[in-house]
Motif scaffolding. Structure first.
Motif, PDB file in Angstrom:
ATOM      1  N   UNK A  27       2.663  -2.008   9.578  1.00 17.11           N
ATOM      2  CA  UNK A  27       1.391  -1.565  10.125  1.00 17.11           C
ATOM      3  C   UNK A  27       1.373  -0.074  10.456  1.00 17.11           C
ATOM      4  N   UNK A  28       2.521   0.608  10.376  1.00 15.26           N
ATOM      5  CA  UNK A  28       2.570   2.033  10.705  1.00 15.26           C
ATOM      6  C   UNK A  28       1.832   2.839   9.655  1.00 15.26           C
ATOM      7  N   UNK A  29       0.770   3.485  10.067  1.00 17.65           N
ATOM      8  CA  UNK A  29      -0.101   4.233   9.172  1.00 17.65           C
ATOM      9  C   UNK A  29       0.610   5.462   8.621  1.00 17.65           C
ATOM     10  N   UNK A  30       0.621   5.570   7.300  1.00 16.65           N
ATOM     11  CA  UNK A  30       1.216   6.713   6.620  1.00 16.65           C
ATOM     12  C   UNK A  30       0.134   7.750   6.302  1.00 16.65           C
ATOM     13  N   UNK A  31      -1.070   7.286   6.013  1.00 17.31           N
ATOM     14  CA  UNK A  31      -2.186   8.178   5.719  1.00 17.31           C
ATOM     15  C   UNK A  31      -3.382   7.396   5.224  1.00 17.31           C
ATOM     16  N   UNK A  32      -4.584   7.985   5.400  1.00 20.29           N
ATOM     17  CA  UNK A  32      -5.795   7.351   4.892  1.00 20.29           C
ATOM     18  C   UNK A  32      -5.726   7.274   3.374  1.00 20.29           C
ATOM     19  N   UNK A  33      -6.306   6.236   2.824  1.00 19.26           N
ATOM     20  CA  UNK A  33      -6.319   6.042   1.386  1.00 19.26           C
ATOM     21  C   UNK A  33      -7.710   6.353   0.869  1.00 19.26           C
ATOM     22  N   UNK A  34      -7.796   7.246  -0.095  1.00 19.65           N
ATOM     23  CA  UNK A  34      -9.097   7.570  -0.678  1.00 19.65           C
ATOM     24  C   UNK A  34      -9.536   6.415  -1.564  1.00 19.65           C
ATOM     25  N   UNK A  35     -10.800   6.042  -1.429  1.00 19.07           N
ATOM     26  CA  UNK A  35     -11.342   4.931  -2.208  1.00 19.07           C
ATOM     27  C   UNK A  35     -12.827   5.150  -2.410  1.00 19.07           C
ATOM     28  N   UNK A  36     -13.373   4.391  -3.309  1.00 21.24           N
ATOM     29  CA  UNK A  36     -14.819   4.363  -3.486  1.00 21.24           C
ATOM     30  C   UNK A  36     -15.240   2.909  -3.596  1.00 21.24           C
ATOM     31  N   UNK A  37     -16.443   2.606  -3.124  1.00 20.81           N
ATOM     32  CA  UNK A  37     -16.919   1.236  -3.261  1.00 20.81           C
ATOM     33  C   UNK A  37     -17.257   1.015  -4.732  1.00 20.81           C
ATOM     34  N   UNK A  38     -17.072  -0.196  -5.164  1.00 27.52           N
ATOM     35  CA  UNK A  38     -17.334  -0.543  -6.559  1.00 27.52           C
ATOM     36  C   UNK A  38     -18.260  -1.752  -6.579  1.00 27.52           C
ATOM     37  N   UNK A 121     -17.530  -7.509  -0.937  1.00 30.70           N
ATOM     38  CA  UNK A 121     -17.524  -6.092  -1.258  1.00 30.70           C
ATOM     39  C   UNK A 121     -16.277  -5.804  -2.079  1.00 30.70           C
ATOM     40  N   UNK A 122     -16.282  -4.666  -2.738  1.00 28.04           N
ATOM     41  CA  UNK A 122     -15.123  -4.276  -3.543  1.00 28.04           C
ATOM     42  C   UNK A 122     -14.933  -2.772  -3.435  1.00 28.04           C
ATOM     43  N   UNK A 123     -13.689  -2.363  -3.598  1.00 28.62           N
ATOM     44  CA  UNK A 123     -13.387  -0.936  -3.597  1.00 28.62           C
ATOM     45  C   UNK A 123     -12.404  -0.639  -4.709  1.00 28.62           C
ATOM     46  N   UNK A 124     -12.369   0.618  -5.122  1.00 31.77           N
ATOM     47  CA  UNK A 124     -11.447   1.075  -6.159  1.00 31.77           C
ATOM     48  C   UNK A 124     -10.677   2.268  -5.620  1.00 31.77           C
ATOM     49  N   UNK A 125      -9.405   2.319  -5.933  1.00 30.17           N
ATOM     50  CA  UNK A 125      -8.535   3.396  -5.486  1.00 30.17           C
ATOM     51  C   UNK A 125      -7.483   3.639  -6.560  1.00 30.17           C
ATOM     52  N   UNK A 126      -6.611   4.588  -6.319  1.00 31.07           N
ATOM     53  CA  UNK A 126      -5.530   4.834  -7.257  1.00 31.07           C
ATOM     54  C   UNK A 126      -4.605   3.629  -7.343  1.00 31.07           C
ATOM     55  N   UNK A 127      -4.000   3.443  -8.496  1.00 28.83           N
ATOM     56  CA  UNK A 127      -3.153   2.275  -8.723  1.00 28.83           C
ATOM     57  C   UNK A 127      -1.903   2.321  -7.850  1.00 28.83           C
ATOM     58  N   UNK A 128      -1.561   1.186  -7.305  1.00 29.06           N
ATOM     59  CA  UNK A 128      -0.313   0.998  -6.574  1.00 29.06           C
ATOM     60  C   UNK A 128       0.087  -0.460  -6.693  1.00 29.06           C
ATOM     61  N   UNK A 129       1.361  -0.729  -6.571  1.00 29.08           N
ATOM     62  CA  UNK A 129       1.846  -2.111  -6.578  1.00 29.08           C
ATOM     63  C   UNK A 129       2.156  -2.601  -5.170  1.00 29.08           C
TER      64      UNK A 129
END
Length: 136
Positions: A27-38, A121-129
């Motif tokens: 749960x330790x926040x590393x940074x906000x994640x940029x996203x857009x709603x899709x 709702x849905x969002x799109x962001x950079x790919x991560x696993x």
């Protein structure tokens, strides 16, 4: 013999406690994640089908294509129209993507269709696993 049993109990307790500590670190926040709603047409067909199959119950579904990660989530069937999902926070931890949302209902006195609805709702962001954690 008694000493081995005590040592074994302490070893098991240490493993269990260390597992709890590792969970908390997620749960330790590393940074906000940029996203857009899709919206529907922007989503991959595979994910749109999954949404249709799952939307009557609360769900979290994701689809990655190696470049983008699409995440859809829904609160299940609601008694009427007029409900929406607000994305309050999206951030990364060391090994997870964390999403916090809120379901809002129609304003008091607002006229809405009295038929059941399944808001999502849905969002799109950079790919991560990384795994996805969702707080409703």
């Amino acid at each position: 013999m008694k000493g081995r049993r005590i040592l074994c109990i302490f070893a098991v307790a240490a493993l269990l406690l260390s597992g709890c500590g590792a969970r908390r670190a997620d749960m330790d926040k590393k940074g906000d994640l940029e996203y857009e709603t899709a919206c529907g047409p922007d989503l991959p067909e595979t994910l749109r089908q999954k949404i249709e199959e799952e939307k009557a119950e609360p769900f979290l579904a994701a689809y990655g294509d190696g470049q983008r990660l699409y995440i859809a989530l829904g609160y299940g069937e609601q008694e009427s129209a007029g409900y929406s999902i607000q994305i309050e926070e999206v951030y990364e931890t060391e090994d997870a993507v964390f999403i916090r949302t809120c379901l809002t209902g129609p304003d008091e006195g607002e006229e809405v269709a009295q038929e059941a609805d399944c808001p999502w709702t849905a969002l799109a962001t950079g790919y991560t696993e990384k795994r996805i954690l969702w707080e409703m």
